[in-house]
Scaffold this motif. Structure first.
Motif, PDB file in Angstrom:
ATOM      1  N   ARG A   1      -3.719   3.182  -0.571  1.00 43.85           N
ATOM      2  CA  ARG A   1      -4.336   2.353  -1.609  1.00 43.85           C
ATOM      3  C   ARG A   1      -3.407   1.207  -1.980  1.00 43.85           C
ATOM      4  O   ARG A   1      -2.184   1.351  -1.916  1.00 43.85           O
ATOM      5  CB  ARG A   1      -4.595   3.199  -2.862  1.00 43.85           C
ATOM      6  CG  ARG A   1      -5.565   4.325  -2.620  1.00 43.85           C
ATOM      7  CD  ARG A   1      -5.728   5.120  -3.878  1.00 43.85           C
ATOM      8  NE  ARG A   1      -6.401   6.384  -3.604  1.00 43.85           N
ATOM      9  CZ  ARG A   1      -6.528   7.359  -4.495  1.00 43.85           C
ATOM     10  NH1 ARG A   1      -6.017   7.210  -5.700  1.00 43.85           N
ATOM     11  NH2 ARG A   1      -7.154   8.464  -4.180  1.00 43.85           N
TER      12      ARG A   1
ATOM     13  N   GLY B   1      -5.699   7.505   3.279  1.00 41.55           N
ATOM     14  CA  GLY B   1      -5.504   7.605   1.832  1.00 41.55           C
ATOM     15  C   GLY B   1      -4.599   6.529   1.276  1.00 41.55           C
ATOM     16  O   GLY B   1      -4.006   6.698   0.209  1.00 41.55           O
TER      17      GLY B   1
ATOM     18  N   ALA C   1      -8.302   3.662   4.452  1.00 40.27           N
ATOM     19  CA  ALA C   1      -9.080   4.681   3.728  1.00 40.27           C
ATOM     20  C   ALA C   1      -8.865   6.072   4.318  1.00 40.27           C
ATOM     21  O   ALA C   1      -8.541   7.008   3.583  1.00 40.27           O
ATOM     22  CB  ALA C   1     -10.554   4.298   3.696  1.00 40.27           C
TER      23      ALA C   1
ATOM     24  N   THR D   1      -1.049  -1.136  -4.032  1.00 40.22           N
ATOM     25  CA  THR D   1      -0.170  -0.917  -5.188  1.00 40.22           C
ATOM     26  C   THR D   1       0.248  -2.230  -5.830  1.00 40.22           C
ATOM     27  O   THR D   1       0.620  -2.258  -7.004  1.00 40.22           O
ATOM     28  CB  THR D   1       1.107  -0.169  -4.761  1.00 40.22           C
ATOM     29  OG1 THR D   1       1.753  -0.933  -3.738  1.00 40.22           O
ATOM     30  CG2 THR D   1       0.789   1.212  -4.236  1.00 40.22           C
TER      31      THR D   1
ATOM     32  N   PHE E   1       0.842  -1.204   0.000  1.00 40.20           N
ATOM     33  CA  PHE E   1       0.000   0.000   0.000  1.00 40.20           C
ATOM     34  C   PHE E   1       0.872   1.247   0.000  1.00 40.20           C
ATOM     35  O   PHE E   1       1.965   1.259   0.549  1.00 40.20           O
ATOM     36  CB  PHE E   1      -0.903   0.014   1.249  1.00 40.20           C
ATOM     37  CG  PHE E   1      -1.901  -1.115   1.279  1.00 40.20           C
ATOM     38  CD1 PHE E   1      -3.214  -0.926   0.847  1.00 40.20           C
ATOM     39  CD2 PHE E   1      -1.523  -2.382   1.724  1.00 40.20           C
ATOM     40  CE1 PHE E   1      -4.128  -1.973   0.865  1.00 40.20           C
ATOM     41  CE2 PHE E   1      -2.435  -3.432   1.740  1.00 40.20           C
ATOM     42  CZ  PHE E   1      -3.741  -3.219   1.308  1.00 40.20           C
TER      43      PHE E   1
END
Ligand code: V4E
Length: 265
Positions: free
Chosen positions: A162, A160, A157, A164, A42
């Motif tokens: 996400r 932020g 979340a 990868t 992430f």
């Protein structure tokens, strides 16, 4: 927290047809079988973690882990979402030992002198394991005052973060003296070896230096050149599947160049 986190001294090498024979000749002792595991990595948009050489992942069977440069890493500009245009990479942890102030934007960019590279391709990372420790480090690095979340999963979340990368590794592990040797095969068709030793922070620079020499010695005995940087699994995965993120990290000097043949299936 991450203060007692183990320090991993590691060298990657290419596995060839003679690697297994060379390992047995060295007196390698087999370690218990590891079931295949999935790693999910992430980062925040703009790759602030990766650009600072910080790697957040969930490893199946082991949970949340943060790999940080041995030293005191800071995010570029202390900004969780830096501009895309002009990435200013964080400098090597070994040259950055001042206390971090991630919550206050710095008026000056980090120094632009080249990072001090170790004399070999050996990498030295601190590893933080578990929800509490990982959350504490993450919120410190991202400049979030407190961590109201009970788990890293719940914090993804709001912070932020996400995904990868996601891939499965089959790993065989042996021990050569104090050095652990792992032969990895990732499910996207890339394999490599790693020689590593874990030392504790209490051991200090001397223990790290001795571990580095042993890790290099094992690699040489396996016919590998300790100065050569072999792309890791994540580098090859990103080069293939996340070219924009890969390019950002390449420009920041955080990932090895992935050659053509490694890009092809
Ligand atoms: C540290 C790092 C990345 C995260 C993945 O680390 P890696 O050691 O490649 O993964 P793996 O699966 O072997 O983890 P282990 O089981 O040993 O904990 S991606 C890039 N880096 C930095 C990096 C680098 N730039 N170059 C080399 C040779 N190694 C690491």
């Amino acid at each position: 927290g991450g203060e007692g986190a183990p320090i991993e001294v590691e060298l990657k090498f290419r596995v060839g047809p003679d690697t297994a024979t060379a390992l047995w000749a060295l007196g390698a002792v087999g370690l218990p079988h590891t079931p295949p595991f999935r790693d999910c990595y992430f980062d925040v948009p703009g790759a602030a973690l990766g650009r600072a050489d910080i790697w957040l992942r969930h490893r199946q069977g082991q949970g949340w882990q943060l790999k940080l440069p041995h030293g005191d890493p800071r995010l570029p500009h202390g900004d969780p979402e830096p501009a895309h245009g002009d990435p200013q990479p964080h400098r090597n942890a070994e040259t950055t030992r001042t206390p971090p102030k991630p919550a206050e934007p710095r008026s000056h960019p980090p120094p632009t002198s080249p990072p001090s590279r170790p004399p070999s391709a050996v990498t030295i990372y601190r590893e933080v394991w578990g929800d509490a420790g990982v959350l504490q480090e993450l919120t410190r690095l991202l400049g979030v005052p407190s961590a109201p979340w009970g788990s890293v999963r719940a914090a993804l979340a709001p912070l932020g973060l996400r995904p990868t990368a996601s891939f499965v590794t089959r790993r065989r592990s042996v021990r050569v003296g104090r050095v652990k040797v792992e032969l990895d095969e990732a499910d996207f068709g890339y394999g490599l070896g790693e020689a590593e030793e874990e030392v504790t922070a209490e051991g200090g620079a001397r223990e790290v230096e001795e571990a580095r020499k042993r890790v290099e010695g094992v690699c040489r005995a396996l016919g590998a050149e300790p100065r050569q940087r072999i792309p890791g699994k994540l580098s090859v995965f990103l080069a293939r599947h996340q070219p924009r993120y890969y390019k950002l990290l390449r420009e920041a000097g955080r990932l090895e160049e992935v050659e053509k043949e490694e890009k092809e299936e």
